[in-house]
Design a protein around this motif. Sequence first.
Motif, short mmCIF file in Angstrom:
data_model
loop_
_atom_site.label_atom_id
_atom_site.label_comp_id
_atom_site.label_asym_id
_atom_site.label_seq_id
_atom_site.Cartn_x
_atom_site.Cartn_y
_atom_site.Cartn_z
N ASP A 8 0.63 -1.28 -0.01
CA ASP A 8 0.12 0.03 -0.09
C ASP A 8 0.98 1.12 0.13
O ASP A 8 0.53 2.30 -0.75
CB ASP A 8 -0.88 -0.13 1.15
CG ASP A 8 -2.02 -0.99 1.07
OD1 ASP A 8 -2.16 -1.61 -0.22
OD2 ASP A 8 -2.85 -1.17 1.96
N LYS A 11 2.28 1.67 -3.44
CA LYS A 11 1.09 2.02 -4.45
C LYS A 11 0.88 3.55 -4.15
O LYS A 11 0.82 4.35 -5.16
CB LYS A 11 -0.05 1.17 -4.29
CG LYS A 11 0.02 0.05 -4.62
CD LYS A 11 -1.08 -0.83 -4.43
CE LYS A 11 -1.21 -2.17 -4.84
NZ LYS A 11 -2.26 -2.91 -4.82
N SER A 15 1.44 6.35 -7.09
CA SER A 15 0.35 7.57 -7.40
C SER A 15 0.96 9.04 -7.14
O SER A 15 0.54 9.74 -8.17
CB SER A 15 -0.93 7.14 -6.62
OG SER A 15 -1.32 5.91 -6.76
N GLN A 68 3.82 1.35 -11.99
CA GLN A 68 2.43 0.88 -11.51
C GLN A 68 1.67 -0.37 -11.98
O GLN A 68 1.31 -1.01 -11.19
CB GLN A 68 1.52 2.31 -11.76
CG GLN A 68 0.35 2.23 -10.92
CD GLN A 68 -0.75 3.39 -11.30
OE1 GLN A 68 -0.96 3.78 -12.20
NE2 GLN A 68 -1.33 3.96 -10.32
N ILE A 71 3.26 -3.27 -10.18
CA ILE A 71 2.83 -3.34 -8.88
C ILE A 71 1.50 -3.75 -8.60
O ILE A 71 0.95 -4.61 -7.84
CB ILE A 71 2.95 -1.92 -8.14
CG1 ILE A 71 4.34 -1.40 -7.99
CG2 ILE A 71 2.18 -1.80 -6.72
CD1 ILE A 71 5.26 -2.26 -7.10
N GLN A 72 0.69 -3.33 -9.73
CA GLN A 72 -0.74 -3.88 -9.75
C GLN A 72 -0.69 -5.39 -9.92
O GLN A 72 -1.80 -5.89 -9.19
CB GLN A 72 -1.76 -3.26 -10.75
CG GLN A 72 -1.56 -1.75 -10.87
CD GLN A 72 -2.21 -1.10 -9.59
OE1 GLN A 72 -3.05 -1.95 -8.88
NE2 GLN A 72 -2.28 -0.04 -9.26
#
Length: 146
Positions: A8, A11, A15, A68, A71-72
């Motif tokens: 988290d 992420k 972002s 990203q 990571i997803q």
Amino acid sequence: MNKREILDIIKTKISEKIQNFENLIAETRASSNDTKSSMGDKYETGREMLQQEINNLQRQLNETLNQQSIIQKINAEPSSKVQNGALVKTNKGLFYIAASLGEIVSEGQKIMTVSVESPLVKAMFGKEIEETFTINDIHQTIENIW
């Protein structure tokens, strides 16, 4: 160690980087529109420099979007060997294998986030607890994997 919390944090950091790059690109484009003048060549040189800056920011944004995407795909499930998404403790430090974002802090522990493409991860990839590896003449032993 709570891998969900670490994921988290990563992420959120990605972002924030994406938002920052998007804001910088928008601001640079806006300043590009503000540089109109009757100076001729100076005007064109200034616009070209701004365009190069926009291109550089766009490249960095694309790299961050790729991070990203990687990571997803990572889940917070425990790992038994060094792989993407693993949290690895060696006798030299704590490493989270995902994207290269530098150091983060979780549960009071400093964790270095590293890309699967990094030489460090390539040296330890696929290894299990108590196995050793060497990088830059530094020997490390894997003490734990989450």
